[in-house]
Design a protein around this motif. Sequence first.
Motif, PDB file in Angstrom:
ATOM      1  N   UNK A 161       0.857  -1.191   0.000  1.00  0.00           N
ATOM      2  CA  UNK A 161       0.000   0.000   0.000  1.00  0.00           C
ATOM      3  C   UNK A 161       0.887   1.232   0.000  1.00  0.00           C
ATOM      4  N   UNK A 162       0.344   2.327  -0.498  1.00  0.00           N
ATOM      5  CA  UNK A 162       1.098   3.583  -0.576  1.00  0.00           C
ATOM      6  C   UNK A 162       0.283   4.681   0.097  1.00  0.00           C
ATOM      7  N   UNK A 163       0.827   5.208   1.195  1.00  0.00           N
ATOM      8  CA  UNK A 163       0.198   6.327   1.902  1.00  0.00           C
ATOM      9  C   UNK A 163       0.861   7.601   1.398  1.00  0.00           C
ATOM     10  N   UNK A 164       0.094   8.492   0.809  1.00  0.00           N
ATOM     11  CA  UNK A 164       0.747   9.625   0.135  1.00  0.00           C
ATOM     12  C   UNK A 164      -0.137  10.853   0.053  1.00  0.00           C
ATOM     13  N   UNK A 165       0.506  11.975  -0.198  1.00  0.00           N
ATOM     14  CA  UNK A 165      -0.207  13.162  -0.648  1.00  0.00           C
ATOM     15  C   UNK A 165      -0.302  13.091  -2.164  1.00  0.00           C
ATOM     16  N   UNK A 166      -1.115  13.961  -2.731  1.00  0.00           N
ATOM     17  CA  UNK A 166      -1.202  14.036  -4.186  1.00  0.00           C
ATOM     18  C   UNK A 166      -0.002  14.848  -4.678  1.00  0.00           C
ATOM     19  N   UNK A 167       1.068  14.146  -5.016  1.00  0.00           N
ATOM     20  CA  UNK A 167       2.332  14.827  -5.319  1.00  0.00           C
ATOM     21  C   UNK A 167       2.322  15.529  -6.673  1.00  0.00           C
ATOM     22  N   UNK A 168       1.550  15.013  -7.621  1.00  0.00           N
ATOM     23  CA  UNK A 168       1.436  15.737  -8.894  1.00  0.00           C
ATOM     24  C   UNK A 168       0.749  17.082  -8.636  1.00  0.00           C
ATOM     25  N   UNK A 169      -0.234  17.060  -7.754  1.00  0.00           N
ATOM     26  CA  UNK A 169      -0.936  18.302  -7.404  1.00  0.00           C
ATOM     27  C   UNK A 169       0.007  19.288  -6.706  1.00  0.00           C
ATOM     28  N   UNK A 170       0.935  18.782  -5.899  1.00  0.00           N
ATOM     29  CA  UNK A 170       1.930  19.667  -5.271  1.00  0.00           C
ATOM     30  C   UNK A 170       2.660  20.447  -6.369  1.00  0.00           C
ATOM     31  N   UNK A 171       3.127  19.722  -7.387  1.00  0.00           N
ATOM     32  CA  UNK A 171       3.845  20.369  -8.496  1.00  0.00           C
ATOM     33  C   UNK A 171       2.951  21.343  -9.250  1.00  0.00           C
ATOM     34  N   UNK A 172       1.679  20.988  -9.396  1.00  0.00           N
ATOM     35  CA  UNK A 172       0.750  21.896 -10.095  1.00  0.00           C
ATOM     36  C   UNK A 172       0.558  23.184  -9.306  1.00  0.00           C
ATOM     37  N   UNK A 173       0.467  23.059  -7.993  1.00  0.00           N
ATOM     38  CA  UNK A 173       0.308  24.274  -7.174  1.00  0.00           C
ATOM     39  C   UNK A 173       1.553  25.150  -7.282  1.00  0.00           C
ATOM     40  N   UNK A 174       2.721  24.527  -7.306  1.00  0.00           N
ATOM     41  CA  UNK A 174       3.967  25.299  -7.424  1.00  0.00           C
ATOM     42  C   UNK A 174       4.038  25.990  -8.787  1.00  0.00           C
ATOM     43  N   UNK A 175       3.875  25.208  -9.856  1.00  0.00           N
ATOM     44  CA  UNK A 175       3.952  25.782 -11.209  1.00  0.00           C
ATOM     45  C   UNK A 175       2.856  26.810 -11.433  1.00  0.00           C
ATOM     46  N   UNK A 176       1.641  26.471 -10.959  1.00  0.00           N
ATOM     47  CA  UNK A 176       0.510  27.380 -11.140  1.00  0.00           C
ATOM     48  C   UNK A 176       0.723  28.701 -10.424  1.00  0.00           C
ATOM     49  N   UNK A 177       1.403  28.649  -9.280  1.00  0.00           N
ATOM     50  CA  UNK A 177       1.651  29.879  -8.524  1.00  0.00           C
ATOM     51  C   UNK A 177       2.559  30.815  -9.320  1.00  0.00           C
ATOM     52  N   UNK A 178       3.584  30.244  -9.928  1.00  0.00           N
ATOM     53  CA  UNK A 178       4.494  31.073 -10.743  1.00  0.00           C
ATOM     54  C   UNK A 178       3.716  31.676 -11.919  1.00  0.00           C
ATOM     55  N   UNK A 179       2.890  30.843 -12.556  1.00  0.00           N
ATOM     56  CA  UNK A 179       2.100  31.318 -13.700  1.00  0.00           C
ATOM     57  C   UNK A 179       1.190  32.471 -13.266  1.00  0.00           C
ATOM     58  N   UNK A 180       0.529  32.294 -12.131  1.00  0.00           N
ATOM     59  CA  UNK A 180      -0.435  33.305 -11.674  1.00  0.00           C
ATOM     60  C   UNK A 180       0.225  34.636 -11.308  1.00  0.00           C
TER      61      UNK A 180
END
Length: 381
Positions: A143-162
């Motif tokens: 099993x894998x206990x995780x955060x949504x790591x792709x979403x982490x990257x999207x929030x980072x990239x999206x912040x720069x874009x915004x």
Amino acid sequence: MLSRKMWYTVMAALIVASTLLGACAATSTPVPEAPEATQPPAAALAVGVVLPTKNEPRWIQDETRFKDAFAAAGYDVQILFSDGDSAKERSNVESLINQGVKVIVICPQDATAAGAAAAEARDAGVKVISYDRLIRDTDAVDYYVTFDSVEVGKLQGGYLVDHATGTGNPLYLYAGAASDNNAFLFFEGAWDMLQPKIADGTFVIKNSSEAVALQDKATLTRDEMGQIIGQVTTDWDFAVAKNLAEANLTAATAADKGDVFILAPNDGTSRSIADVFAADADVTSYVITGQDAEEPSIQYIIDGKQTMTVLKDVRTLVADAIAASVAYLTGGTPEETTTYNNGVIDVPAKPSEVIAVDQSNVVSAVIDSGYWPASDFTGLP
Ligand code: BGC
């Protein structure tokens, strides 16, 4: 913040766990006639946790939150650190197997190297839960206990874009360790947001010829991401991040600086990189990302030295790890909402949500949620 419903779920899980974690844990009902029952052998331990390093505040957070969650039920958990060393990680796993654990929660130092330790646990009949980072190239992960790591990257990239206007904005890219599967997921998410804005001229990549060569591709293969990461990796190491940022700024001209945008993969590397950019006379302003909501970075955000972080509420991750352990200990199966391919199998998982934090919401997201106490910071808005 954990919802009320989630806290009840966690508490219920902890109560079940408290009946299962073995007599070695502190017990509120010792048996007077059998003193040895109050000092049972360590073999009764049911769950062990192996974390990668004490050198980063992120993993100290996890240790603290694990201890808090188990202590809430009146029980101990054994948490071992691997000191950034896969061999130490394996001996930690072996030690837990020898103590008779039924479940091991592992956050791998190196995704692929951890496969051997996972296989050893599987052979011993122990359930393996990959924690935060995915163990790769083995079928020995349950099993894998995780955060949504792709979403982490999207929030980072999206912040720069915004926060970018006009065209020709200098963009500096940095990534995590290539031995960490998450580094790829973070980069994948960030690229998803940034690439269209590189293609339309909003951003100009300044520190990676590999990224420039691939800048017209909306979706990158793992190998292609590996080429870029190989050039801009921080290895999750503050000193590596600092040296790389210095080298990048030394190679760049004044025209490559001015108002810059920096994709920094996590808080520790973000603080290092931010300090380097802040010290460069040709850098007029910078927007820089991070993740983990580490206390030093929350202070940096309050002080205007780091622009944003991504809060990954470790209390949720710990609760999920405990719930998954309890499911295995009671003969059940942890909740699955998706799977992550680790190169060999699709590992069941239930990723948790993440949120972007900057000066505008730092109080509500980090203080009011109870994640960190206000008294740990100065100059809060
Ligand atoms: C974790 C991050 C952490 C990084 C460096 C990643 O796998 O998801 O939270 O900052 O490793 O330790």
